[in-house]
Design a protein around this motif. Structure first.
Motif, PDB file in Angstrom:
ATOM      1  N   GLN A 195       3.951 -21.973 -18.023  1.00 31.02           N
ATOM      2  CA  GLN A 195       4.467 -23.172 -18.804  1.00 31.02           C
ATOM      3  C   GLN A 195       5.657 -23.338 -18.216  1.00 31.02           C
ATOM      4  O   GLN A 195       6.603 -22.705 -18.033  1.00 31.02           O
ATOM      5  N   PHE A 196       5.773 -24.949 -17.921  1.00 28.29           N
ATOM      6  CA  PHE A 196       7.123 -25.306 -17.331  1.00 28.29           C
ATOM      7  C   PHE A 196       8.213 -25.257 -18.247  1.00 28.29           C
ATOM      8  O   PHE A 196       8.013 -25.752 -19.474  1.00 28.29           O
ATOM      9  N   ILE A 197       9.432 -24.775 -17.873  1.00 28.16           N
ATOM     10  CA  ILE A 197      10.554 -24.762 -18.817  1.00 28.16           C
ATOM     11  C   ILE A 197      11.330 -25.908 -18.455  1.00 28.16           C
ATOM     12  O   ILE A 197      11.671 -26.846 -19.241  1.00 28.16           O
ATOM     13  N   PHE A 198      11.980 -25.956 -17.121  1.00 28.38           N
ATOM     14  CA  PHE A 198      12.644 -27.024 -16.529  1.00 28.38           C
ATOM     15  C   PHE A 198      12.887 -26.797 -14.960  1.00 28.38           C
ATOM     16  O   PHE A 198      12.575 -25.946 -14.372  1.00 28.38           O
ATOM     17  N   GLN A 199      13.362 -28.037 -14.456  1.00 30.14           N
ATOM     18  CA  GLN A 199      13.623 -27.933 -13.086  1.00 30.14           C
ATOM     19  C   GLN A 199      14.942 -28.668 -12.669  1.00 30.14           C
ATOM     20  O   GLN A 199      15.512 -29.454 -13.515  1.00 30.14           O
ATOM     21  N   TYR A 200      15.437 -28.147 -11.401  1.00 28.86           N
ATOM     22  CA  TYR A 200      16.817 -28.360 -11.207  1.00 28.86           C
ATOM     23  C   TYR A 200      16.636 -29.228  -9.706  1.00 28.86           C
ATOM     24  O   TYR A 200      15.804 -28.401  -8.860  1.00 28.86           O
ATOM     25  N   TYR A 201      17.351 -30.238  -9.415  1.00 25.90           N
ATOM     26  CA  TYR A 201      17.591 -30.790  -8.065  1.00 25.90           C
ATOM     27  C   TYR A 201      18.811 -31.183  -7.845  1.00 25.90           C
ATOM     28  O   TYR A 201      19.370 -31.851  -8.823  1.00 25.90           O
ATOM     29  N   ARG A 202      19.776 -30.748  -6.916  1.00 28.64           N
ATOM     30  CA  ARG A 202      21.040 -31.150  -6.486  1.00 28.64           C
ATOM     31  C   ARG A 202      21.730 -30.950  -7.656  1.00 28.64           C
ATOM     32  O   ARG A 202      22.567 -31.825  -8.078  1.00 28.64           O
ATOM     33  N   GLU A 203      21.622 -29.492  -8.364  1.00 30.46           N
ATOM     34  CA  GLU A 203      22.662 -29.089  -9.430  1.00 30.46           C
ATOM     35  C   GLU A 203      22.373 -29.922 -10.686  1.00 30.46           C
ATOM     36  O   GLU A 203      23.019 -29.515 -11.763  1.00 30.46           O
ATOM     37  N   GLU A 204      21.256 -30.639 -10.965  1.00 32.22           N
ATOM     38  CA  GLU A 204      21.189 -31.309 -12.137  1.00 32.22           C
ATOM     39  C   GLU A 204      19.682 -31.042 -12.583  1.00 32.22           C
ATOM     40  O   GLU A 204      18.786 -30.953 -11.774  1.00 32.22           O
ATOM     41  N   GLU A 205      19.744 -30.786 -13.927  1.00 33.62           N
ATOM     42  CA  GLU A 205      18.361 -30.894 -14.587  1.00 33.62           C
ATOM     43  C   GLU A 205      17.412 -32.116 -14.312  1.00 33.62           C
ATOM     44  O   GLU A 205      17.792 -33.011 -14.599  1.00 33.62           O
TER      45      GLU A 205
END
Lengths: 112, 113
Positions: free
Chosen positions: B44-54
């Protein structure tokens, strides 16, 4: 938004073939397939992008029907090592801020 | 090419405590996603980070939070632990979204008692 996988479980004898289906109610940008063995991390098998392409990975291949928003994973001449739970994951956008959402999985057991 | 490394592998916490899980992404991957996997269920997806940002969040309460560092490693923090938080927490790194498959770590098995 969670894709629906079928069947939930399947038992095969070595050398038999199987098809696992994954369908979505939303228009998809991509479909991923992963295999997870008990107690291990999911392992990436392949990714299919919209366009209806078919891909292969040894004796495992997959197709993506963009019109039906459905993907199928084909396992031919199954081996004992194919046992595990197969998950499809879907992305609805290329925009970069939509997650990869997984189905509940299909448990595949290959017996001698 | 190194894979995804998660630590610790197992953890037992008491209800109400806080926990921090860590993840080192695969070389060349700049996106990290966190998933919760209950027994017999899909991740189950919680969150994703890209370039230090949610860069996207699933249906998880605010007590689930995270960070991504300049080297693309990441942390998952969970406050006020509940019994239902017991699960396998998986970290996955990937090239920029939509450009390749995810590489998963072996996970952290969290047990809340």
């Amino acid at each position: 938004q969670q894709p629906v996988q079928s069947p939930q479980a399947v038992i095969l004898r070595e050398g038999e073939d199987a098809v696992i289906n994954c369908s979505s109610s939303k228009a998809l940008y991509s479909v991923h397939w992963y295999r997870q063995k008990h107690g291990e991390a999911p392992v990436f098998l392949m990714i299919l992008l919209k366009g209806g392409e078919q891909k292969g990975h040894e004796k495992i291949s997959a197709s993506f029907n963009e019109k039906k928003q459905q993907s199928s994973l084909y396992l031919t001449a199954s081996q004992l090592s194919y046992s595990g739970t197969y998950f499809c994951g879907t992305e609805i956008s290329f925009s970069g801020n939509t997650p990869l959402v997984f189905g509940k999985g299909t448990r595949l057991s290959v017996i001698a | 090419e190194t894979g995804v490394t998660q630590s610790p592998t197992h953890l037992i916490k008491t209800r109400g405590q806080q926990v921090t899980l860590r993840c080192s992404s695969q070389s060349g991957h700049n996106t990290v996603s966190w998933y919760q996997q209950a027994l017999g269920q899909g991740p189950q997806f919680i969150f994703q980070y890209y370039r230090e940002e949610e860069n996207g969040r699933g249906n998880f309460p605010p007590r689930f939070s995270g960070l991504q560092f300049p080297n693309y490693s990441s942390e998952l923090n969970v406050n006020a632990l509940e019994l239902d938080d017991s699960a396998l927490y998986l970290c996955a790194s990937s090239p920029r979204q939509g450009r390749g498959g995810y590489t998963f770590g072996s996970g952290t098995r969290l047990t809340v008692v």
